[in-house]
Design a protein around this motif. Structure first.
Motif, PDB file in Angstrom:
ATOM      1  N   ASP A  30       0.841  -0.820   0.131  1.00  0.00           N
ATOM      2  CA  ASP A  30       0.400  -0.118   0.353  1.00  0.00           C
ATOM      3  C   ASP A  30       0.506   1.345  -0.130  1.00  0.00           C
ATOM      4  O   ASP A  30       1.212   1.648   0.964  1.00  0.00           O
ATOM      5  CB  ASP A  30      -0.767  -0.547   1.162  1.00  0.00           C
ATOM      6  N   ASN A  85      -5.407   1.992  -6.721  1.00  0.00           N
ATOM      7  CA  ASN A  85      -5.801   1.782  -5.776  1.00  0.00           C
ATOM      8  C   ASN A  85      -6.045   0.774  -4.580  1.00  0.00           C
ATOM      9  O   ASN A  85      -6.372   0.099  -5.363  1.00  0.00           O
ATOM     10  CB  ASN A  85      -7.534   2.396  -5.881  1.00  0.00           C
ATOM     11  N   LEU A  87      -8.074  -0.662  -2.424  1.00  0.00           N
ATOM     12  CA  LEU A  87      -8.757  -1.047  -2.137  1.00  0.00           C
ATOM     13  C   LEU A  87      -9.544  -1.882  -3.785  1.00  0.00           C
ATOM     14  O   LEU A  87     -10.422  -2.680  -3.640  1.00  0.00           O
ATOM     15  CB  LEU A  87     -10.285   0.111  -2.311  1.00  0.00           C
ATOM     16  N   SER A 135      -2.616   2.964   4.372  1.00  0.00           N
ATOM     17  CA  SER A 135      -3.695   3.871   4.418  1.00  0.00           C
ATOM     18  C   SER A 135      -4.445   4.111   5.444  1.00  0.00           C
ATOM     19  O   SER A 135      -5.557   2.353   5.574  1.00  0.00           O
ATOM     20  CB  SER A 135      -3.875   4.301   3.674  1.00  0.00           C
ATOM     21  N   ASP A 136      -5.637   4.328   6.577  1.00  0.00           N
ATOM     22  CA  ASP A 136      -7.069   4.861   6.786  1.00  0.00           C
ATOM     23  C   ASP A 136      -7.613   4.157   6.322  1.00  0.00           C
ATOM     24  O   ASP A 136      -8.980   3.775   6.314  1.00  0.00           O
ATOM     25  CB  ASP A 136      -7.655   5.886   6.952  1.00  0.00           C
ATOM     26  N   GLU A 137      -8.165   4.932   4.788  1.00  0.00           N
ATOM     27  CA  GLU A 137      -9.667   3.730   3.394  1.00  0.00           C
ATOM     28  C   GLU A 137      -8.633   1.809   3.692  1.00  0.00           C
ATOM     29  O   GLU A 137      -9.581   1.969   3.905  1.00  0.00           O
ATOM     30  CB  GLU A 137      -9.333   4.651   2.655  1.00  0.00           C
ATOM     31  N   GLU A 140      -9.803   0.551   6.914  1.00  0.00           N
ATOM     32  CA  GLU A 140     -11.512   0.223   7.101  1.00  0.00           C
ATOM     33  C   GLU A 140     -11.866  -0.640   6.095  1.00  0.00           C
ATOM     34  O   GLU A 140     -13.056  -1.274   6.472  1.00  0.00           O
ATOM     35  CB  GLU A 140     -12.139   1.509   6.271  1.00  0.00           C
ATOM     36  N   ASN A 141     -11.378  -1.615   5.783  1.00  0.00           N
ATOM     37  CA  ASN A 141     -11.398  -2.276   5.070  1.00  0.00           C
ATOM     38  C   ASN A 141     -10.974  -3.905   5.291  1.00  0.00           C
ATOM     39  O   ASN A 141     -11.070  -4.452   4.059  1.00  0.00           O
ATOM     40  CB  ASN A 141     -11.667  -1.677   3.119  1.00  0.00           C
TER      41      ASN A 141
END
Length: 176
Positions: A30, A85, A87, A135-137, A140-141
């Motif tokens: 990441d 990305n 994600l 990363s924070d995003e 969260e996943n």
């Protein structure tokens, strides 16, 4: 004690390696910024025969001379993909049946020595940026978070050192 010569190591060719059994782990980078770190993680991934490596965000991609300095050819043996990305990588890996695990210092993380991998499970292990971590995003996943215990004055290990520690721990628990 005599050190073994390279021709005595009986290493697989790239074709044999690609066709061989893999450790059911994917490594996700990441936004790792150092190409030397990226190359070293390719080499570490090769050493443990991980299934795949997902490069995300600002993480540089082969072919690149600075990656090859430390990868020493592992960019040829490891299956890798790039995702703009992280994600996107997580979504793809989750669809492939991987449990998504960040390696990070976080609330309610599981200490590495306490993590018990399940037989038959596949794991996607996420390593973050050298300064900012995962990363924070991405946090969260995830499905879980593993933390490497540390006892010194620094706040973290280098990302390559973390990858080596975690991959060895999981490999020893799952494959040996």
């Amino acid at each position: 004690m005599r050190k073994l010569k390279l021709d005595e190591l009986n290493r697989a060719s790239v074709a044999e390696f690609k066709a061989g059994q893999k450790f059911p782990v994917a490594v996700v980078l990441d936004n790792v910024r150092s190409m030397h770190n990226i190359g070293s993680i390719f080499r570490t991934a090769d050493g443990f025969a991980v299934e795949q490596l997902c490069l995300c965000g600002i993480t540089a991609q082969p072919p690149h001379r600075e990656i090859e300095k430390t990868a020493l050819g592992a960019t040829q043996s490891i299956n890798w993909t790039y995702h703009e990305n992280p994600l996107q990588a997580i979504e793809k890996l989750r669809a492939e049946g991987y449990m998504i695990i960040a390696i990070e210092q976080a609330e309610n993380s599981t200490m590495l020595h306490n993590f018990k991998p399940k037989t038959g499970e596949k794991y996607a292990i996420i390593f973050g940026n050298e300064v900012n971590g995962v990363s924070d995003e991405v946090m969260e996943n995830i499905d879980a978070c593993i933390e490497i215990p540390q006892f010194g004055t620094k706040h973290s290990f280098n990302v390559v050192v973390s990858a080596g520690i975690v991959l060895w721990d999981l490999f020893s628990k799952m494959m040996i």
